[in-house]
Scaffold this motif. Structure first.
Motif, PDB file in Angstrom:
ATOM      1  N   PRO A 115       0.828  -1.209   0.000  1.00  8.96           N
ATOM      2  CA  PRO A 115       0.000   0.000   0.000  1.00  8.96           C
ATOM      3  C   PRO A 115       0.864   1.261   0.000  1.00  8.96           C
ATOM      4  CG  PRO A 115       0.065  -0.961   2.203  1.00  8.96           C
ATOM      5  CD  PRO A 115       0.773  -1.927   1.293  1.00  8.96           C
ATOM      6  N   SER A 116       0.312   2.334  -0.566  1.00 14.19           N
ATOM      7  CA  SER A 116       0.934   3.661  -0.541  1.00 14.19           C
ATOM      8  C   SER A 116       2.219   3.743  -1.360  1.00 14.19           C
ATOM      9  CB  SER A 116       1.223   4.100   0.903  1.00 14.19           C
ATOM     10  OG  SER A 116       0.049   4.117   1.666  1.00 14.19           O
ATOM     11  N   LEU A 117       2.426   2.795  -2.272  1.00 12.40           N
ATOM     12  CA  LEU A 117       3.564   2.853  -3.191  1.00 12.40           C
ATOM     13  C   LEU A 117       3.042   2.937  -4.624  1.00 12.40           C
ATOM     14  CD1 LEU A 117       5.247   1.841  -0.710  1.00 12.40           C
ATOM     15  CD2 LEU A 117       6.548   0.453  -2.329  1.00 12.40           C
ATOM     16  N   THR A 118       3.565   3.863  -5.382  1.00  9.47           N
ATOM     17  CA  THR A 118       3.286   3.922  -6.816  1.00  9.47           C
ATOM     18  C   THR A 118       4.557   3.508  -7.536  1.00  9.47           C
ATOM     19  OG1 THR A 118       1.747   5.760  -6.479  1.00  9.47           O
ATOM     20  CG2 THR A 118       2.512   5.359  -8.723  1.00  9.47           C
ATOM     21  N   VAL A 119       4.526   2.331  -8.149  1.00  6.66           N
ATOM     22  CA  VAL A 119       5.712   1.730  -8.751  1.00  6.66           C
ATOM     23  C   VAL A 119       5.629   1.881 -10.268  1.00  6.66           C
ATOM     24  CG1 VAL A 119       7.121  -0.355  -8.906  1.00  6.66           C
ATOM     25  CG2 VAL A 119       5.737   0.061  -6.863  1.00  6.66           C
ATOM     26  N   TYR A 120       6.741   2.299 -10.878  1.00  2.40           N
ATOM     27  CA  TYR A 120       6.759   2.561 -12.317  1.00  2.40           C
ATOM     28  C   TYR A 120       7.572   1.501 -13.052  1.00  2.40           C
ATOM     29  CZ  TYR A 120       4.703   7.000 -11.075  1.00  2.40           C
ATOM     30  OH  TYR A 120       3.840   7.951 -10.579  1.00  2.40           O
ATOM     31  N   GLU A 137       7.213   6.003  -5.913  1.00  6.62           N
ATOM     32  CA  GLU A 137       6.863   7.168  -5.115  1.00  6.62           C
ATOM     33  C   GLU A 137       6.038   6.727  -3.922  1.00  6.62           C
ATOM     34  OE1 GLU A 137       6.820  10.297  -8.881  1.00  6.62           O
ATOM     35  OE2 GLU A 137       4.936   9.398  -8.205  1.00  6.62           O
ATOM     36  N   THR A 138       6.326   7.312  -2.767  1.00  2.77           N
ATOM     37  CA  THR A 138       5.629   6.936  -1.541  1.00  2.77           C
ATOM     38  C   THR A 138       5.805   8.023  -0.489  1.00  2.77           C
ATOM     39  OG1 THR A 138       5.551   5.349   0.290  1.00  2.77           O
ATOM     40  CG2 THR A 138       7.668   5.608  -0.818  1.00  2.77           C
ATOM     41  N   PRO A 139       4.780   8.280   0.323  1.00  3.45           N
ATOM     42  CA  PRO A 139       4.947   9.239   1.418  1.00  3.45           C
ATOM     43  C   PRO A 139       5.889   8.724   2.505  1.00  3.45           C
ATOM     44  CG  PRO A 139       2.790   8.173   1.532  1.00  3.45           C
ATOM     45  CD  PRO A 139       3.394   7.780   0.225  1.00  3.45           C
ATOM     46  N   PHE A 140       6.279   7.452   2.413  1.00  2.06           N
ATOM     47  CA  PHE A 140       7.169   6.850   3.419  1.00  2.06           C
ATOM     48  C   PHE A 140       8.626   6.804   2.953  1.00  2.06           C
ATOM     49  CE2 PHE A 140       3.106   4.228   3.902  1.00  2.06           C
ATOM     50  CZ  PHE A 140       2.520   5.174   4.741  1.00  2.06           C
ATOM     51  N   LEU A 163      13.652  -5.693   0.471  1.00  2.54           N
ATOM     52  CA  LEU A 163      12.197  -5.766   0.311  1.00  2.54           C
ATOM     53  C   LEU A 163      11.503  -6.069   1.637  1.00  2.54           C
ATOM     54  CD1 LEU A 163      12.061  -7.668  -3.086  1.00  2.54           C
ATOM     55  CD2 LEU A 163      11.354  -5.295  -2.688  1.00  2.54           C
ATOM     56  N   GLU A 164      12.102  -6.919   2.442  1.00  4.10           N
ATOM     57  CA  GLU A 164      11.507  -7.224   3.755  1.00  4.10           C
ATOM     58  C   GLU A 164      11.487  -5.981   4.639  1.00  4.10           C
ATOM     59  OE1 GLU A 164       9.956  -9.916   4.855  1.00  4.10           O
ATOM     60  OE2 GLU A 164      10.193 -10.772   2.837  1.00  4.10           O
ATOM     61  N   ILE A 165      12.546  -5.196   4.594  1.00  9.28           N
ATOM     62  CA  ILE A 165      12.600  -3.975   5.399  1.00  9.28           C
ATOM     63  C   ILE A 165      11.585  -2.954   4.888  1.00  9.28           C
ATOM     64  CG2 ILE A 165      14.055  -2.016   6.072  1.00  9.28           C
ATOM     65  CD1 ILE A 165      16.448  -3.983   6.003  1.00  9.28           C
ATOM     66  N   ILE A 166      11.479  -2.816   3.564  1.00  7.80           N
ATOM     67  CA  ILE A 166      10.493  -1.881   3.007  1.00  7.80           C
ATOM     68  C   ILE A 166       9.082  -2.295   3.417  1.00  7.80           C
ATOM     69  CG2 ILE A 166       9.446  -1.041   0.855  1.00  7.80           C
ATOM     70  CD1 ILE A 166      12.245  -1.152  -0.411  1.00  7.80           C
ATOM     71  N   TYR A 176       4.071  -1.283   6.307  1.00  5.78           N
ATOM     72  CA  TYR A 176       2.964  -1.792   7.110  1.00  5.78           C
ATOM     73  C   TYR A 176       2.918  -1.163   8.491  1.00  5.78           C
ATOM     74  CZ  TYR A 176       1.780  -5.180   3.512  1.00  5.78           C
ATOM     75  OH  TYR A 176       1.370  -5.745   2.324  1.00  5.78           O
ATOM     76  N   ASN A 177       4.061  -0.740   8.998  1.00  4.26           N
ATOM     77  CA  ASN A 177       4.092  -0.034  10.292  1.00  4.26           C
ATOM     78  C   ASN A 177       3.565   1.398  10.161  1.00  4.26           C
ATOM     79  OD1 ASN A 177       5.094  -2.147  11.804  1.00  4.26           O
ATOM     80  ND2 ASN A 177       7.226  -1.507  11.600  1.00  4.26           N
ATOM     81  N   GLU A 178       3.801   2.001   8.995  1.00  6.99           N
ATOM     82  CA  GLU A 178       3.433   3.388   8.808  1.00  6.99           C
ATOM     83  C   GLU A 178       2.032   3.550   8.233  1.00  6.99           C
ATOM     84  OE1 GLU A 178       5.332   6.163   9.562  1.00  6.99           O
ATOM     85  OE2 GLU A 178       6.722   4.759  10.532  1.00  6.99           O
ATOM     86  N   ALA A 179       1.574   2.550   7.494  1.00  5.60           N
ATOM     87  CA  ALA A 179       0.277   2.679   6.814  1.00  5.60           C
ATOM     88  C   ALA A 179      -0.890   2.726   7.793  1.00  5.60           C
ATOM     89  CB  ALA A 179       0.099   1.519   5.845  1.00  5.60           C
TER      90      ALA A 179
END
Length: 354
Positions: free
Chosen positions: A283-288, A298-301, A343-346, A351-354
């Motif tokens: 969630p909250s990721l726009t992947v190109y 792009e992400t607010p995180f 990827l695991e850290i991302i 999920y902690n921030e969403a």
């Protein structure tokens, strides 16, 4: 002292890079795989039989022959530099006067803007259309309306990863009055070069490098392909011995053994697709989509992701929010275990921030 500095340099922010003292480095689009040891040994033997008390070949004939064999471009249509950076500098020195207009799409490689400022030219950056689609008509209009001296096209584009269709590159070439600089630094990951356009477009110059797919960022070897007349002009501003003998020797070995050097290309592309699939599910990721060896999202995180990775000795590239682009991350593809860890850290951060 300040009065001695050129006005256009006084406010220029120096392009500084982070010291690579991290466990995992995925911020600079380098290959995660070192140059093959068997070829390093060949290089060592070669250097031991080379006179280092003499200046290197000023016009690198052996290297030009190998580049010609690789690209299909005649040797008189090739010039080499210390990475693409030096070639961009040479292009500005040869063609751009103070007050001239330079056009590029945006966001793209920072060095286009830096050298436009150093040359005291006016840089017009045409923002991407929504969804990071290059605004081809906007690029053409800006170049034509402003009689642009230079026009940069980065294909695949750094940092967004998108690619230009050949028909759009031809459309630009047919329409603009400019010298068109087509930057193909990541072309080996995409596989569809526009080098075949060179015979029909005398104002086209293509930039390439051995820093990315060849895994030789450390030797600093870039090259430009173009019409002989353009290359001859660039030779006028080239420093006499701009490529040291070590760089020339290693570059020749790499080109002669490119099948060995490229053995990891398919794995890097496969890892890119696997990582992209994971990121698209968050969630909250726009992947190109990407035609290069990196993924842009792009992400607010972005700031939080960057900080958490940094605290775990992982260096990734973060872009701060601008008026036209939100916070974003560029993730250079590493080795499989490195990618999995990142990827695991991302996922953990999101999920902690969403």
């Amino acid at each position: 002292m300040e009065s001695l500095i050129r006005k256009n340099i006084q406010d220029l922010v120096a392009y500084k890079v982070d010291a690579p003292q991290y466990e995992i480095i995925v911020n600079a689009n380098e290959s995660p795989y070192d140059f093959p040891m068997i070829l390093k040994r060949q290089f060592t033997d070669d250097i031991c039989n080379t006179d280092l008390n003499r200046y290197p070949e000023a016009c690198f004939p052996e290297l030009l022959n190998e580049l010609s064999a690789y690209t299909g471009v005649p040797t008189d249509g090739i010039i080499c530099g210390s990475g693409s950076d030096e070639l961009i500098a040479m292009i500005n020195q040869a063609f751009v006067n103070a007050g001239d207009v330079v056009v590029s799409h945006s966001p793209s490689f920072d060095m286009y803007n830096i050298w436009a400022k150093i040359s005291d030219s006016k840089h017009i950056r045409i923002l991407d259309l929504p969804g990071h689609i290059p605004d081809v008509d906007g690029i053409i209009k800006a170049a034509c309306d402003n009689h642009a001296k230079l026009l940069y096209i980065c294909n695949p584009n750094n940092p967004t990863g998108y690619t230009f269709a050949k028909k759009d590159i031809i459309k630009i070439l047919d329409a603009v009055p400019s010298l068109v600089v087509l930057d193909e630094a990541y072309i080996e990951f995409f596989g569809e070069s526009d080098v075949d356009l060179l015979p029909n477009y005398p104002r086209l110059l293509i930039l390439r490098t051995l820093s990315k797919a060849f895994g030789l960022a450390g030797i600093r070897c870039g090259y430009a392909l173009g019409n002989k007349n353009i290359i001859d002009v660039l030779y006028k501003v080239k420093a006499p011995y701009n490529l040291n003998v070590l760089t020339q020797k290693m570059a020749v070995i790499a080109l002669q053994n490119r099948d060995k050097v490229f053995k990891n290309l398919e794995e890097i592309k496969a890892e890119r697709e696997k990582a992209m699939a994971v990121l698209k599910e968050l969630p909250s990721l726009t992947v190109y989509p990407s035609g290069a060896n990196f993924i842009y999202f792009e992400t607010p995180f972005a700031e939080k992701i960057y900080e958490v990775l940094l605290n775990r000795s992982i260096l990734i590239k973060r872009f701060k929010e601008t008026g036209s682009c939100p916070e974003s991350i560029r993730f250079s593809i590493g080795k499989p275990k490195e990618n999995q860890k990142i990827l695991e850290i991302i996922k953990e951060v999101v999920y902690n921030e969403a």
